[in-house]
Write an enzyme that holds these catalytic residues in place. Sequence first.
Site, PDB file in Angstrom:
ATOM      1  N   SER A  37     -17.125 -22.564   6.338  1.00  0.00           N
ATOM      2  CA  SER A  37     -17.747 -23.343   7.405  1.00  0.00           C
ATOM      3  C   SER A  37     -17.877 -22.615   8.738  1.00  0.00           C
ATOM      4  CB  SER A  37     -16.955 -24.642   7.632  1.00  0.00           C
ATOM      5  OG  SER A  37     -15.635 -24.360   8.073  1.00  0.00           O
ATOM      6  N   ASP A  85      -7.476 -28.596   2.213  1.00  0.00           N
ATOM      7  CA  ASP A  85      -6.607 -27.514   2.663  1.00  0.00           C
ATOM      8  C   ASP A  85      -6.532 -26.469   1.550  1.00  0.00           C
ATOM      9  OD1 ASP A  85      -4.641 -25.807   3.548  1.00  0.00           O
ATOM     10  OD2 ASP A  85      -3.061 -27.323   3.650  1.00  0.00           O
ATOM     11  N   ALA A  86      -7.237 -25.348   1.749  1.00  0.00           N
ATOM     12  CA  ALA A  86      -7.332 -24.326   0.708  1.00  0.00           C
ATOM     13  C   ALA A  86      -5.980 -23.717   0.366  1.00  0.00           C
ATOM     14  CB  ALA A  86      -8.302 -23.235   1.135  1.00  0.00           C
ATOM     15  N   ALA A 119      -9.284 -18.440   7.935  1.00  0.00           N
ATOM     16  CA  ALA A 119      -8.600 -18.154   9.201  1.00  0.00           C
ATOM     17  C   ALA A 119      -7.978 -19.460   9.663  1.00  0.00           C
ATOM     18  CB  ALA A 119      -9.583 -17.631  10.242  1.00  0.00           C
ATOM     19  N   TYR A 147     -10.651  -6.886   9.354  1.00  0.00           N
ATOM     20  CA  TYR A 147     -11.211  -6.224  10.527  1.00  0.00           C
ATOM     21  C   TYR A 147     -10.280  -5.100  10.927  1.00  0.00           C
ATOM     22  CZ  TYR A 147     -13.067  -5.657  15.313  1.00  0.00           C
ATOM     23  OH  TYR A 147     -13.609  -5.154  16.464  1.00  0.00           O
ATOM     24  N   TYR A 204      -4.227  -6.005  18.031  1.00  0.00           N
ATOM     25  CA  TYR A 204      -4.824  -6.392  16.765  1.00  0.00           C
ATOM     26  C   TYR A 204      -4.269  -5.557  15.620  1.00  0.00           C
ATOM     27  CZ  TYR A 204      -8.032  -8.426  13.482  1.00  0.00           C
ATOM     28  OH  TYR A 204      -8.534  -9.112  12.397  1.00  0.00           O
ATOM     29  N   LYS A 216      -3.048  -8.051   8.010  1.00  0.00           N
ATOM     30  CA  LYS A 216      -4.189  -7.386   7.388  1.00  0.00           C
ATOM     31  C   LYS A 216      -3.723  -6.264   6.459  1.00  0.00           C
ATOM     32  CE  LYS A 216      -7.225  -9.963   9.431  1.00  0.00           C
ATOM     33  NZ  LYS A 216      -7.924 -11.004   8.651  1.00  0.00           N
TER      34      LYS A 216
END
Length: 401
Positions: free
Chosen positions: A51, A112-113, A141, A228, A238, A247
């Site tokens: 979404s 809720d995945a 996310a 990312y 990050y 990540k």
Amino acid sequence: MSLRQIEPKQRGFLIVNSHPEGAARTVRRMWEAVPARTDGRRPVALVLGHSAGYGLATLLAGLRRHGIRGVGVAFETPDTGRRTAGAGWYRTAAVAELAAEHGQDIRLVNTDAFSADAKSQVADLLEDHYGPVDHVIYSLAAPRRTDPATGEVHHSVIKPLGAAYEAPALDFSTAEPSVVHTRIEAGTEAETRATVAVMGGDDWAAWVRALAARGLLADGFTTAALTYVGSEVTAPVYRQGTIGAAKAHLEQTARDLDASPLLKEKDGRAFTVVAGAAVTQASTAIPSIALYTAFLRTVLGDSGFRTTAEQAVDLWDQLEGRTPLVLDDEGRIRLDGWELDPGVQDRVRALWADPQRGLEASRSGADWFMSEVRALYGWDVDTVDYGLPVETDVPWPTPRP
């Protein structure tokens, strides 16, 4: 029915209401930016986090360019009367409308995945309507995740590791955008573990295992999780911070999945996909990313800054074999070469060296960034008359029989 006139409620980057017509228009624009499908097979796909952001772009590009069939999963809030529905709710309704207009077969689930129930529900849908899945795209996310095995709730944080982070950031709380300086204390080991639990690869792997247990991995199955890397400018908060730890876990999960018997017996593949910078609801929460992205947009201009839709087209073309895979030394699919071009990064660093002067030279980039943030929620979209009442109680789309 809940027909009413609404205005944006905003503080800085935080916007707490959405405009359904504006959100729908942003979806249609993204759809129109994707080259239409001409031929080829119609793979079955599951898009987790459909979404918003890259998940939305991947779903739209898959539908329009490759005619994907299957399921999208998101977790969105409806209209409450006091607040509008979330922008992702309205974007989902727009996706369903476009799919119906073009004869596409997609089922969009609000759940809720992270939960075990979601995996069972989606597996039932796939089993009943589509059969084994060719592609699973993982683009979730979220600020927190409940561990389905233990019930423990993990909360992610955006913090550096080892030392506090001090850097310039873009501030929109005043009439004109300005540069402020931010300081974030280093994350703890507990905060790092929690962030990995939310944003690492555990849930991705759980989805693959759940589908495999139901016999729902197709021969040649491919799964890809969005990630990312970004610039050295933003690395301390990050890639070298708590998010970076998550990540790194995601990337290790890709390697583990790729080597697993579950995928080997299907001649399957697992990748992480390094996307380029984008204006998303998630990215606005990361200090300094807004200023960096404004500088990047100033350097690249309209034609050089690649949209999420353009990158999603590249991804699907690689996954479906229309173009060769672009892999780095770690086996990650790279979509970010335009961002990390050395000449581009040199120019961004020059602006970053004196951020106040850099902002003066990048006002168009800063204004563009804020307009993109507002458009995420359906505001400031051309052709939308915000003076008219609009229906805010939009139903979640139900599939065709």
